[in-house]
Design an enzyme around this catalytic site. Structure first.
Site, mmCIF file in Angstrom:
data_model
loop_
_atom_site.group_PDB
_atom_site.id
_atom_site.type_symbol
_atom_site.label_atom_id
_atom_site.label_comp_id
_atom_site.label_asym_id
_atom_site.label_seq_id
_atom_site.Cartn_x
_atom_site.Cartn_y
_atom_site.Cartn_z
ATOM 1 N N HIS A 58 47.245 109.090 -59.169
ATOM 2 C CA HIS A 58 45.872 108.606 -59.354
ATOM 3 C C HIS A 58 44.853 109.669 -58.986
ATOM 4 C CE1 HIS A 58 42.470 105.983 -59.541
ATOM 5 N NE2 HIS A 58 42.345 105.819 -58.236
ATOM 6 N N GLU A 171 45.129 98.782 -51.574
ATOM 7 C CA GLU A 171 43.709 98.449 -51.683
ATOM 8 C C GLU A 171 43.544 97.043 -52.251
ATOM 9 O OE1 GLU A 171 42.076 102.989 -52.523
ATOM 10 O OE2 GLU A 171 42.822 101.801 -54.210
#
Length: 207
Positions: A58, A171
């Site tokens: 990412h 997250e």
């Protein structure tokens, strides 16, 4: 029996996402009928919708995708630390009260109630806090907001700390009803080839 806390938000079309991310959508490719014995659905979504594990891919090229990460950090002893209302960044002083004998996994509750609509003014990690946790043997960090970096960040300093220190991250958790303390974390990413992240069904189990 050991108690379970489901710390995953509902994945739905109105789930809060970063502007520009692909929202969750479901369509039916087959429905029960005299000619069809099953319902079949197809999904499209960003892998960052809902509770998710960012893969190193990412925030860097040539590193592990969601399918390639070691699973060990996502399963095992975990500490939930409360830093509710700490402001824009989680700093070392917000966690120091619970830093004795840290397990390898630390989740920080920043909010009384997790946001159910997009809010760009969420709490993130200060990069020095990420480094401080790694120095104490932590291998995975998490929080109840969309990102370890502020929404406006272009340098992603805390993500880059994760990369440098070989940490993993969760997250978009929901820690609304989780008391501060120690648990077992179970939040395995899917084996998604080439993906920059993976949804997880994150749960905590009493020890």
């Amino acid at each position: 029996m050991k108690r379970l806390w489901d710390i995953s938000p509902l994945v739905a079309p109105d789930a809060p996402i970063f502007p520009g991310d692909e929202p969750y959508a479901l369509r039916w490719t087959a429905r029960l009928s005299p000619d069809c014995p099953v319902n079949l659905s197809a999904l499209s979504m960003s892998p960052h919708v809902g509770a998710h594990a960012d893969a190193p891919l990412h925030y860097a090229d040539g590193v592990a995708s969601a399918a390639e990460v070691d699973l060990h950090p996502y399963l095992g002893p975990c500490r939930v630390i409360h830093a509710i209302g700490c402001g824009a960044l989680i700093r070392i002083e917000h966690l120091a009260h619970a830093a004795a004998d840290l397990p390898e996994r630390v989740l920080v509750r920043c909010m009384q109630r997790a946001d159910t609509v997009w809010n760009p003014n969420f709490t993130a990690y200060a990069p020095e806090t990420v480094a401080w946790l790694a120095e104490r043997g932590v291998r995975l960090i998490g929080l109840d907001t969309p990102s370890v970096d502020p929404a406006s960040s272009k340098t992603l300093d805390s993500h880059q700390q994760l990369l440098r220190l070989d940490l993993r991250v969760l997250e978009n958790l929901v820690l609304d009803d989780v008391p501060e303390g120690d648990y077992e974390l179970i939040a395995l990413p899917l084996k998604l080839a080439g993906a920059c992240a993976s949804p997880v069904r994150a749960v905590l189990r009493s020890l």
